[in-house]
Design a protein around this motif. Structure first.
Motif, PDB file in Angstrom:
ATOM      1  N   LYS A   1      62.872  65.253  -5.668  1.00 13.66           N
ATOM      2  CA  LYS A   1      62.012  65.992  -6.587  1.00 13.66           C
ATOM      3  C   LYS A   1      60.658  65.312  -6.722  1.00 13.66           C
ATOM      4  N   ALA A   2      60.665  63.978  -6.839  1.00 12.45           N
ATOM      5  CA  ALA A   2      59.404  63.238  -6.958  1.00 12.45           C
ATOM      6  C   ALA A   2      58.548  63.408  -5.713  1.00 12.45           C
ATOM      7  N   THR A   3      59.183  63.387  -4.562  1.00 16.55           N
ATOM      8  CA  THR A   3      58.458  63.557  -3.293  1.00 16.55           C
ATOM      9  C   THR A   3      57.829  64.937  -3.205  1.00 16.55           C
ATOM     10  N   GLN A   4      58.569  65.946  -3.630  1.00 15.02           N
ATOM     11  CA  GLN A   4      58.058  67.312  -3.603  1.00 15.02           C
ATOM     12  C   GLN A   4      56.869  67.471  -4.556  1.00 15.02           C
ATOM     13  N   LEU A   5      57.014  66.948  -5.767  1.00 17.41           N
ATOM     14  CA  LEU A   5      55.943  67.051  -6.757  1.00 17.41           C
ATOM     15  C   LEU A   5      54.684  66.325  -6.289  1.00 17.41           C
ATOM     16  N   PHE A   6      54.874  65.127  -5.713  1.00 19.05           N
ATOM     17  CA  PHE A   6      53.712  64.388  -5.230  1.00 19.05           C
ATOM     18  C   PHE A   6      53.036  65.133  -4.084  1.00 19.05           C
ATOM     19  N   SER A   7      53.830  65.727  -3.221  1.00 19.79           N
ATOM     20  CA  SER A   7      53.276  66.489  -2.094  1.00 19.79           C
ATOM     21  C   SER A   7      52.388  67.622  -2.595  1.00 19.79           C
ATOM     22  N   GLU A   8      52.789  68.270  -3.672  1.00 19.73           N
ATOM     23  CA  GLU A   8      51.994  69.361  -4.239  1.00 19.73           C
ATOM     24  C   GLU A   8      50.676  68.824  -4.807  1.00 19.73           C
ATOM     25  N   ILE A   9      50.733  67.663  -5.463  1.00 16.06           N
ATOM     26  CA  ILE A   9      49.522  67.043  -6.013  1.00 16.06           C
ATOM     27  C   ILE A   9      48.573  66.643  -4.883  1.00 16.06           C
ATOM     28  N   ALA A  10      49.126  66.025  -3.835  1.00 16.98           N
ATOM     29  CA  ALA A  10      48.306  65.570  -2.706  1.00 16.98           C
ATOM     30  C   ALA A  10      47.655  66.753  -1.991  1.00 16.98           C
ATOM     31  N   THR A  11      48.406  67.823  -1.812  1.00 18.92           N
ATOM     32  CA  THR A  11      47.868  69.017  -1.149  1.00 18.92           C
ATOM     33  C   THR A  11      46.734  69.612  -1.959  1.00 18.92           C
ATOM     34  N   SER A  12      46.940  69.701  -3.284  1.00 16.41           N
ATOM     35  CA  SER A  12      45.898  70.226  -4.176  1.00 16.41           C
ATOM     36  C   SER A  12      44.648  69.355  -4.112  1.00 16.41           C
ATOM     37  N   TYR A  13      44.839  68.037  -4.086  1.00 20.01           N
ATOM     38  CA  TYR A  13      43.713  67.102  -4.028  1.00 20.01           C
ATOM     39  C   TYR A  13      42.929  67.288  -2.725  1.00 20.01           C
ATOM     40  N   GLU A  14      43.644  67.305  -1.604  1.00 25.67           N
ATOM     41  CA  GLU A  14      42.990  67.393  -0.298  1.00 25.67           C
ATOM     42  C   GLU A  14      42.275  68.735  -0.124  1.00 25.67           C
ATOM     43  N   GLU A  15      42.837  69.796  -0.669  1.00 25.34           N
ATOM     44  CA  GLU A  15      42.187  71.111  -0.575  1.00 25.34           C
ATOM     45  C   GLU A  15      40.896  71.129  -1.378  1.00 25.34           C
ATOM     46  N   THR A  16      40.910  70.501  -2.555  1.00 27.04           N
ATOM     47  CA  THR A  16      39.700  70.429  -3.379  1.00 27.04           C
ATOM     48  C   THR A  16      38.641  69.563  -2.706  1.00 27.04           C
ATOM     49  N   LYS A  17      39.079  68.476  -2.114  1.00 24.14           N
ATOM     50  CA  LYS A  17      38.153  67.595  -1.380  1.00 24.14           C
ATOM     51  C   LYS A  17      37.492  68.353  -0.220  1.00 24.14           C
ATOM     52  N   LYS A  18      38.296  69.129   0.495  1.00 27.15           N
ATOM     53  CA  LYS A  18      37.767  69.914   1.621  1.00 27.15           C
ATOM     54  C   LYS A  18      36.765  70.956   1.127  1.00 27.15           C
ATOM     55  N   LEU A  19      37.085  71.580  -0.012  1.00 23.90           N
ATOM     56  CA  LEU A  19      36.173  72.562  -0.594  1.00 23.90           C
ATOM     57  C   LEU A  19      34.836  71.924  -0.937  1.00 23.90           C
ATOM     58  N   ALA A  20      34.869  70.730  -1.532  1.00 22.35           N
ATOM     59  CA  ALA A  20      33.639  70.032  -1.907  1.00 22.35           C
ATOM     60  C   ALA A  20      32.790  69.688  -0.687  1.00 22.35           C
ATOM     61  N   LYS A  21      33.436  69.350   0.415  1.00 21.47           N
ATOM     62  CA  LYS A  21      32.715  68.980   1.635  1.00 21.47           C
ATOM     63  C   LYS A  21      31.998  70.174   2.269  1.00 21.47           C
ATOM     64  N   SER A  22      32.331  71.381   1.815  1.00 30.40           N
ATOM     65  CA  SER A  22      31.687  72.579   2.387  1.00 30.40           C
ATOM     66  C   SER A  22      30.248  72.739   1.903  1.00 30.40           C
ATOM     67  N   VAL A  23      29.862  71.946   0.901  1.00 29.03           N
ATOM     68  CA  VAL A  23      28.502  71.999   0.362  1.00 29.03           C
ATOM     69  C   VAL A  23      27.668  70.888   0.984  1.00 29.03           C
ATOM     70  N   ASN A  24      26.468  71.220   1.401  1.00 34.73           N
ATOM     71  CA  ASN A  24      25.624  70.228   2.069  1.00 34.73           C
ATOM     72  C   ASN A  24      24.974  69.244   1.093  1.00 34.73           C
ATOM     73  N   LYS A  25      24.591  69.709  -0.076  1.00 35.01           N
ATOM     74  CA  LYS A  25      23.881  68.854  -1.023  1.00 35.01           C
ATOM     75  C   LYS A  25      24.823  67.869  -1.718  1.00 35.01           C
ATOM     76  N   LYS A  26      24.407  66.604  -1.791  1.00 33.24           N
ATOM     77  CA  LYS A  26      25.157  65.568  -2.501  1.00 33.24           C
ATOM     78  C   LYS A  26      24.374  65.118  -3.724  1.00 33.24           C
ATOM     79  N   PRO A  27      24.747  65.563  -4.906  1.00 34.45           N
ATOM     80  CA  PRO A  27      24.027  65.123  -6.108  1.00 34.45           C
ATOM     81  C   PRO A  27      24.273  63.647  -6.392  1.00 34.45           C
TER      82      PRO A  27
END
Length: 395
Positions: A228-254
């Motif tokens: 259960k812990a492995t599954q929950l962590f996997s969901e957190i990691a996936t959410s994190y990496e998807e958000t990181k990828k979304l942020a990288k789609s923007v060229n400007k770095k404030p």
């Protein structure tokens, strides 16, 4: 010398030789037996199933038939040894000759934890009812655990620096989950001497956001809920990496400034810190991102002003939650562009009913939510309908 004396001497020598040979034989048997046992133990320990750890550097777990070995590496900064914990499932025994620091019987039914960062893991696994004691209950923000506290299910144990060991021992927890900043752990030593095992948790030393969150598996192992812990962590990691990828789609770095002054010294996170990693993964430029070190950077106001006066955003300005409070503390804050533009965001005002700061409790366990907060602030066009969990604009 008479014949009789010669006979007696020969008999004594014969008996001595027999005893000597018998001793040698016994030593040989014992040596061979020990050698064979060591070989068998070594063979057994080579066949364990190692838990997959992707980001965390501070612990590892190997499972065997009936028991597990959990190793916590460097439980405090510059620790000289690792700690090995033998976790034994009910009805099983440990192999003879196995070396470990503490033994804990599973499953755990009652425990004491000593950091608010441990609370979300218990709740995620559905084991918050196992919590029987905590030092300084007011720090806990979670509504679910606060309900247990209000129902007198969780006892107050004082402060972390001076835990009331008498109350703790009366609770008879199966284990205490502790954390330490050095090897001066007199309270934990007292607890252990009285028969209650202590396991050190070093989640706070991880520098990668997902490394801290992965300590969820640490608790999963203790409650026999590794899957259960492995599954929950996997969901957190996936959410994190998807958000990181979304942020990288923007060229400007404030550009981003952090921290605030305390007694005329400005404290900021290092560029290799947990906090700075969030800024980098949110596709922004932390003005001190090039630095490396432990703890916090300590600088004079003038140096920070010279370096970061024109930063577009200012995140986590200490404990401040309003612009007025900042000006009362120091009128010099208004020299920064982020102050003038009202682009300062703080987690200080997001608290539980007794004043505990939610970010300190839940943030390390849910880095995906922290990263989403930052992306919504630094790139508002990407998460237009998102409601931040921790960071809010200053009042």
């Amino acid at each position: 010398m008479c014949i009789r004396d010669s006979y007696l001497i020969n008999l004594l020598i014969h008996n001595y030789l027999l005893k000597y040979l018998a001793s040698l034989l016994l030593l040989s048997i014992l040596f061979t037996s020990c050698k064979n046992h060591d070989k068998e133990l070594k063979s057994l320990l080579s066949k364990g199933d190692t838990l997959k750890i992707e980001y965390a550097k501070g612990f590892e777990v190997v499972s065997y038939d009936g028991f597990k070995l959990m190793t916590v590496k460097s439980p405090w900064p510059d620790a000289e040894k690792d700690f090995i914990y033998a976790l034994v499932n009910e009805g099983n025994t440990l192999p003879e000759g196995l070396e470990y620091d503490q033994k804990v019987n599973l499953p755990i039914e009652q425990l004491v934890v000593t950091s608010t960062t441990h609370i979300p893991s218990l709740e995620a696994l559905g084991e918050e009812q196992a919590l029987v004691g905590f030092p300084n209950l007011d720090y806990i923000s979670s509504k679910k655990t606060r309900q247990l506290i209000n129902n007198n299910k969780v006892k107050e144990l004082g402060a972390n620096e001076s835990i009331n060991t008498e109350i703790l021992l009366e609770l008879q927890p199966d284990v205490v989950i502790g954390f330490a900043i050095d090897n001066e752990n007199k309270t934990f030593n007292t607890i252990q001497k009285n028969g209650t095992p202590v396991i050190f948790n070093a989640d706070w030393l991880e520098t990668h956001p997902l490394g801290k969150a992965e300590w969820l598996k640490f608790f999963g192992v203790l409650f026999n809920k590794t899957d259960k812990a492995t599954q929950l962590f996997s969901e957190i990691a996936t959410s994190y990496e998807e958000t990181k990828k979304l942020a990288k789609s923007v060229n400007k770095k404030p550009t981003v400034l952090c921290g605030a002054m305390y007694k005329d010294v400005w404290y900021l996170p290092y560029g290799n810190s947990w906090q700075a990693k969030f800024i980098s993964d949110a596709n922004a430029k932390y003005v001190y991102g090039y630095t490396n070190g432990k703890g916090s950077i300590s600088l004079a106001f003038e140096k920070v002003l010279d370096k970061a006066e024109n930063s577009e955003y200012w995140l986590a300005p200490g404990s401040f939650s309003s612009y007025d409070a900042m000006l009362k503390a120091s009128s010099h804050y208004n020299q920064f562009k982020a102050f003038q533009d009202k682009t300062i965001f703080s987690f200080a005002s997001t608290t539980g009913e007794t004043g505990g700061v939610l970010y300190y409790e839940l943030g390390p366990n849910r880095p995906d939510l922290v990263l989403k907060d930052m992306v919504s602030i630094l790139h508002p066009e990407l998460l237009k309908d998102y409601t931040p969990t921790f960071f809010k604009p200053l009042n």
